[in-house]
Design an enzyme around this catalytic site. Structure first.
Site, short mmCIF file in Angstrom:
data_model
loop_
_atom_site.label_atom_id
_atom_site.label_comp_id
_atom_site.label_asym_id
_atom_site.label_seq_id
_atom_site.Cartn_x
_atom_site.Cartn_y
_atom_site.Cartn_z
N ARG A 150 0.83 -1.20 0.00
CA ARG A 150 0.00 0.00 0.00
C ARG A 150 0.86 1.26 0.00
NH1 ARG A 150 -5.00 -1.41 2.43
NH2 ARG A 150 -5.57 -3.50 1.75
N CYS A 442 -18.19 2.63 5.73
CA CYS A 442 -17.35 1.43 5.77
C CYS A 442 -18.21 0.19 5.98
CB CYS A 442 -16.31 1.54 6.87
SG CYS A 442 -15.30 0.05 6.97
N CYS A 481 -14.31 -1.37 13.99
CA CYS A 481 -14.19 -2.82 13.92
C CYS A 481 -12.78 -3.20 14.32
CB CYS A 481 -14.51 -3.32 12.50
SG CYS A 481 -13.12 -3.18 11.35
#
Lengths: 571, 591
Positions: A150, A442, A481
């Site tokens: 990334r 999300c 999360c």
């Protein structure tokens, strides 16, 4: 050299592996499905591939149930992440992003925890135009997400500009070197004709046709700042500066924040330093580390596919040996380094070369105009005249960097005119806060984060004030999360969403990002959170040692057990 | 029992005699009479067969929503029952050169939009107004014109036919009658007039009445609407939309009402209480003042709420109200010189505007009430199929709201449905057949449906029907609206039908998502090759929705596509479309 025998885990490949396999180097049927006008979404298989192109399909979860009743599909929209190595953007690039946000996205810009620009709410039929404009601004979104390396993070240190400049160059080179080579991105989004030669001869010399088993993250820290949370990276480099010169990097491998609630075989882990390399060796090291994970990572079970599990399964020494075998040379012994913090320093600072830097507090990394705070407009006006550059920090803040001294007054006037804040009006706690995007866009979020943390902080600040801790720097992070986009368990106070309004609370991480936090309370709501903090912060105010950070205090006071390694995180 | 011309085969004279005779008969006399009549019937019929009927009457209709057709058919029945040889036909199916052979012509025709003939009247209208139209000195005729006084060109098509037939030498059998939306009474008057003229001008044959066809007579009708319970009422537009489109599901349980895809539902709405109260306040009346509507007495407020039209101005209404005001400006506005200004004034204004602007008033609530037209039902294309939802009817209602002359204006029925109609409420409805918007008889015939906005409603019904009967024919839907995200009406249903093959193809155009506005006709043009191929395969084309622009643009595009893909001249393409129309392969339900 000792012969190492390594093996990838057994088991049938996961579904994502099949999708990659059939995708013909990330093409899939994206070209066709993006043109389907009947739905604003794309099929799941293509969405998996879409991530490699720097975007994925989301929907406004606030509207899901309502729209279903209205016989409307979910409010599908795309998130687009712009690969911004080291978080550096020119004023022209800033203006281009600003305009795209207002033209095709939801009117806001998100500065991510990995120093990238992120757009939310882009509709399918605007995707191509948006991606083309991003490329016109000399950015790319290729490999901003997906099972690849990334955006490469790097400290935007405004104190030591020369070293920073050098480190940044390496970050950029790393980023470029590890980009996928497929032409799919150019064909699908940039209208590039298929290049001569059939896809069969297309090659991914580093990744191969299946790419990596899972995402891969690289970050470079420049001590004493650990703002990039170098230990949370799959591969971290720690710049070693001797006599004002960059001599090389300590190499750390195997960090990662993600876990799954209720699954003790998953856990956050910190990267471990395995040696030192010279600056010019850094590309080689990164490439070989990536290929080790490519070959030995778990391609059967995605939640065990990150590099940290590969290392813990095969052993750090074995991995190091394999790395040195692939490099053909040995890493030097790690050099000493010292981190002081993982947050940002705000306000004006003078650099070594006579330029000035202003670090701006951007709550939740969200650049937008609100009533009484025209942040987006202010930054646009600054970008129009600014002669230096902008740097997105790993803590979702923004540095208006390299302001020539003769321009400082002008920029400062604009900062004042638009009321842009260095965060001094807030508690130190808020200045050290971090939240992921979470709801409503999300798809993974189980609870609120970016929208909720500021409100929770309003209430925590009262407790902080009561205890005289207003200027005490404590890191606090919240994610919706357990995947950890906001590097949750590296905060001294961390909240991980379990369900709407309910969080797991973690304590005891180190202020410099060198120790993970420990689960303190499970599944608690706001009232319990505040009750806990009232007790904890009051004790901290009274019982702390001189200069003792909150994360260290809770361990010394026996409130939580120290986590010495990710593998004992759940114990 | 009361005999009438309209409920019996007798003439006006006979009806009068019978009505005088009947009450004087004892039951025994009636019984004897019925036996006698039954016994002589066969004799009469036999006699009749020897003398051929020379009284032929041709009834032509031009109908968009089916009203004119229904009236024409009723007229035909009536004539047949009185011994005439009546032929009822749509103008489209009538061969113009037959005109020379007939001596009695009745025309029932409506007017659409800005004074245009209905689709199935267009070619006959053009023929009659062209140089090819024959001399019609032998012809006697009468015209029943249907229209709506709230439109500028009220009954224009009927007036044109009436004038043109006279120009061509025809003799008026009975004067033209122009009907407003509330047409029943005027139509009955015309029918009686025509019948009595025919009686006068030609002997009534003594042929026995044919048994009237057993029509599937529903208990409920426009005159006796069914009180349907609201099962569902949801806004189909997502948050942030400029529009509000209600999907309403109604129960028809116990009504015996049936319909076919393509039919419409008539709804009797109630006026906006806010507007009613403003009117009463403006006039400083007591809302409880008893007034009489249709010989029934009720409080003023109630009458204005549910019985009378208060949002539509007509020329006639202005004239009537003028009797109660001496306001000079008002009278000036009503003068012949100010016709244009008056027409402009009528647009987008309502009764409250007139009351506010043109006082002082010397008018009682009763006088006011009797100036107003009765509240008319509003029609909505039915959006469901009885095969898919037995004993239910679904409609799609776009709420009409706009700012005009300094006040928010609201569509009567649509905002009634959107704002004041709740689940469990009752709604007065009746079925309105539309024989001119029907699926092909052969379910293998491909269909192309063009329905932007609420125009998509009947196509939901079409696809439900085709799914239920397992139709094999291909289908292609063109839909459009403002924004994809918020205005894609019934999106998930089309998606499901696309997946399971009930819908073969779908193209959408969202005009406000892009800089250049894209409409359905642009999508049609993009697919011109395939669209023409479908036409050549015999596809039927359906267009539903806005008449003003959409239907016209789609029509032009269709001709353009045929021209381009069929290598035809524009005349040939137009003939191609005309031929499709004739074969009922091009049907429109536009408003």
């Amino acid at each position: 050299m000792e012969k190492v025998v390594l093996k990838a885990p057994d088991g049938p490949p996961s579904d994502v592996e099949r999708i990659k396999q059939e995708s013909n180097y990330l093409r899939g049927t994206l070209k066709e499905t993006m043109e389907d006008r009947i739905t604003a979404g794309i099929p799941e298989d293509d969405n998996r591939l879409m991530k490699f192109h720097g975007s994925y399909l989301q929907d406004d979860r606030d509207l899901r149930a309502e729209r279903q009743k209205q016989k409307l599909e979910p409010a599908y929209q795309f998130m687009i992440r712009v690969r911004t190595p080291g978080g550096v953007a020119t004023p022209e690039q800033w203006l281009a992003m600003d305009e795209l946000a207002r033209t095709y996205a939801n009117g806001t810009l998100k500065l991510t925890t990995r120093q990238a620009f992120q757009f939310h709410g882009v509709l399918k039929w605007n995707m191509k135009k948006t991606l083309q404009a991003i490329n016109d601004a000399l950015f790319t979104t290729l490999a901003a997400c997906g099972d690849v390396n990334r955006n490469v993070m790097c400290n935007p240190n405004p104190y030591q500009s020369e070293v920073h400049a050098e480190v940044y160059e390496w970050a950029k080179m790393l980023s470029d070197h590890l980009l996928p080579r497929t032409r799919a991105y150019y064909e699908i989004w940039l209208d590039e004709e298929k290049v001569a030669g059939t896809p069969e001869v297309e090659e991914e010399p580093i990744y191969g046709p299946l790419y990596l088993p899972r995402k891969f993250k690289i970050g470079i820290a420049v001590p004493p700042s650990n703002d990039v949370d170098v230990f949370s990276q799959d591969l971290g480099f720690i710049a070693i500066v001797e006599h004002g010169k960059l001599v090389g990097f300590n190499v750390a491998i195997g960090g990662g924040m993600g876990m799954t609630h209720g699954d003790r075989t998953t856990y956050p882990q910190l990267a471990k330093v395995i040696g030192f390399c010279k600056p010019e060796q850094v590309i080689d090291v990164a490439e070989k580390v990536v290929t080790i994970q490519r070959d030995y990572g778990n391609r059967s079970v995605r939640k065990h596919a990150r590099f940290k599990y590969t290392i813990d399964r095969l052993g750090l020494e074995a991995i190091k040996a394999e790395l040195e075998r692939r490099l053909g040379w040995e890493l030097e012994e790690a050099r000493p380094y010292h981190f002081e913090h993982n947050g940002d320093r705000y306000g004006w600072v003078e650099g070594v070369n006579g330029t000035w830097h202003f670090t701006l507090f951007v709550e939740g990394g969200r650049v937008k105009d609100t009533d009484g705070y025209p942040l987006m407009t202010g930054l646009r006006e600054i970008a129009k005249v600014h002669k230096g550059d902008f740097r997105l920090t790993a803590n979702q803040n923004l540095v208006i960097a390299n302001v020539p001294s003769e321009q400082k007054a002008e920029i400062d006037a604009l900062i004042k005119q638009y009321g842009l804040t260095d965060g001094k009006r807030y508690s130190a706690l808020r200045r050290n806060s971090l939240a992921c995007v979470a709801l409503p866009t999300c798809g993974l979020a189980m609870a609120e984060a970016e929208r909720y943390l500021p409100k929770l902080l309003d209430k925590i600040e009262e407790i902080v004030e009561e205890n005289g801790l207003r200027d005490e720097e404590i890191t606090i992070r919240m994610t919706g999360c357990p995947n950890g986009c906001a590097r949750h368990v590296l905060a001294e106070i961390a909240f991980i969403g379990k369900s709407v309004g309910k969080y797991n609370m973690y304590l005891g991480a180190a202020f410099d990002g060198s120790r993970l936090g420990k689960l303190y309370r499970e599944n608690i709501g706001e009232e319990e959170i505040l009750a806990e903090l009232r007790v904890l912060l009051s004790r901290y105010a009274k019982e702390r040692l001189d200069g003792e950070h909150f994360g260290d205090f809770v361990i010394r006071a026996g409130i939580v057990k120290e986590v010495t390694d990710g593998t004992n995180f759940h114990e | 029992m009361q005999f009438q011309v309209t409920n019996s085969p007798f003439s006006e004279q006979q009806v009068e005699l019978l009505n005088r005779l009947w009450p004087t008969l004892t039951p025994a006399q009636k019984l004897w009479l019925s036996g006698y009549l039954a016994a002589t019937e066969t004799v009469g019929a036999a006699v009749q067969q020897e003398a051929p009927v020379s009284k032929e009457v041709t009834i032509l209709y031009g109908s968009q929503t089916g009203n004119a057709q229904k009236l024409a058919e009723k007229t035909g029945e009536m004539l047949k029952s009185r011994g005439f040889q009546a032929t009822v036909s749509s103008m489209l199916d009538f061969k113009p050169n037959e005109l020379k052979k007939i001596d009695t012509l009745l025309i029932v025709v409506s007017t659409y939009g800005e004074g245009e003939p209905p689709d199935n009247a267009l070619s006959f209208y053009e023929f009659l107004h062209s140089k090819r139209a024959p001399k019609l000195n032998h012809l006697r005729f009468s015209v029943l014109a249907l229209g709506d006084t709230s439109y500028e060109h009220f009954c224009k098509t009927g007036k044109d036919f009436d004038k043109r037939l006279e120009e061509l030498g025809g003799k008026r059998l009975y004067e033209r009658i122009d009907c407003d939306v509330d047409y029943e009474e005027a139509a009955a008057k015309w029918l009686n007039g025509v019948l009595s003229e025919l009686d006068k001008q030609g002997a009534v044959s003594v042929v026995a009445p044919q048994p009237t066809q057993a029509q599937p007579t529903a208990l409920y009708s426009r005159k006796h609407p069914f009180e349907a319970e609201v099962l569902e009422n949801i806004n189909l537009n997502g948050r942030g939309s400029n529009k509000e489109t209600r999907h309403i599901e109604l129960s028809l349980e116990g009504s015996g009402l049936t319909f076919e895809p393509g039919d419409a539902l008539g709804i009797f709405p109630k006026n906006d209480p806010e507007l009613v109260d403003l009117i009463i306040q403006e006039m400083r009346w007591d809302p409880e003042t008893p007034v009489s509507v249709d010989q029934e007495e009720e409080p003023l407020r109630e009458a204005l709420l549910s019985r009378l039209e208060i949002t539509v101005l007509t020329e006639q209404l202005l004239q009537q109200l003028a009797e109660f005001s001496k306001n000079r400006d008002f009278h000036a506005l009503l003068s012949a010189e100010q016709e244009a200004k008056r027409k402009d004034y009528i647009k987008g204004r309502d009764v409250l505007d007139v009351l506010r602007e043109f006082g002082p008033w010397e008018m009682t609530p009763g006088q006011f009430i009797s100036s107003l037209r009765k509240l008319q039902p509003r029609f909505y294309s039915i959006a469901s199929s009885l095969l898919a939802y037995p004993e239910e009817v679904h409609i799609t209602v776009g709420a009409v709201r706009y700012e005009a002359h300094g006040r928010l204006r609201k569509g009567v029925c649509s905002t009634f449905c959107a704002e004041r109609l709740h689940i469990g409420d009752k709604l007065s409805v009746f079925v309105h057949q539309n024989p001119n918007f029907k699926l092909p008889k052969d379910s293998n015939t491909p269909i192309i449906m063009v329905g932007p906005g609420t125009g998509v409603a009947p196509f939901r019904s079409f696809l439900q029907e085709r799914e239920a009967i397992g139709a094999k024919g291909k289908s292609w839907l063109f839909f459009g609206d403002q924004h994809f995200v918020t205005d894609f009406l019934y999106q998930t249903e089309w998606q499901t039908w696309l997946k399971n093959g009930v819908l073969t193809k779908m193209d959408v155009a969202f005009s406000r998502d892009t800089k250049e506005k894209v409409y359905v006709q642009h999508r049609m043009l993009e697919q011109s090759k395939e669209l023409f191929r479908w036409l050549e395969e015999g596809a039927a084309v359906y267009v539903c929705g806005d008449k003003q622009r959409m239907a016209r643009d789609v029509h032009q595009t269709l001709i353009h596509i045929i021209e381009k893909e069929g290598n035809m001249s524009s005349e040939q393409a137009e003939a191609y479309v005309a031929d499709m129309q004739k074969q009922k392969r091009y049907q429109r339900d536009v408003y």
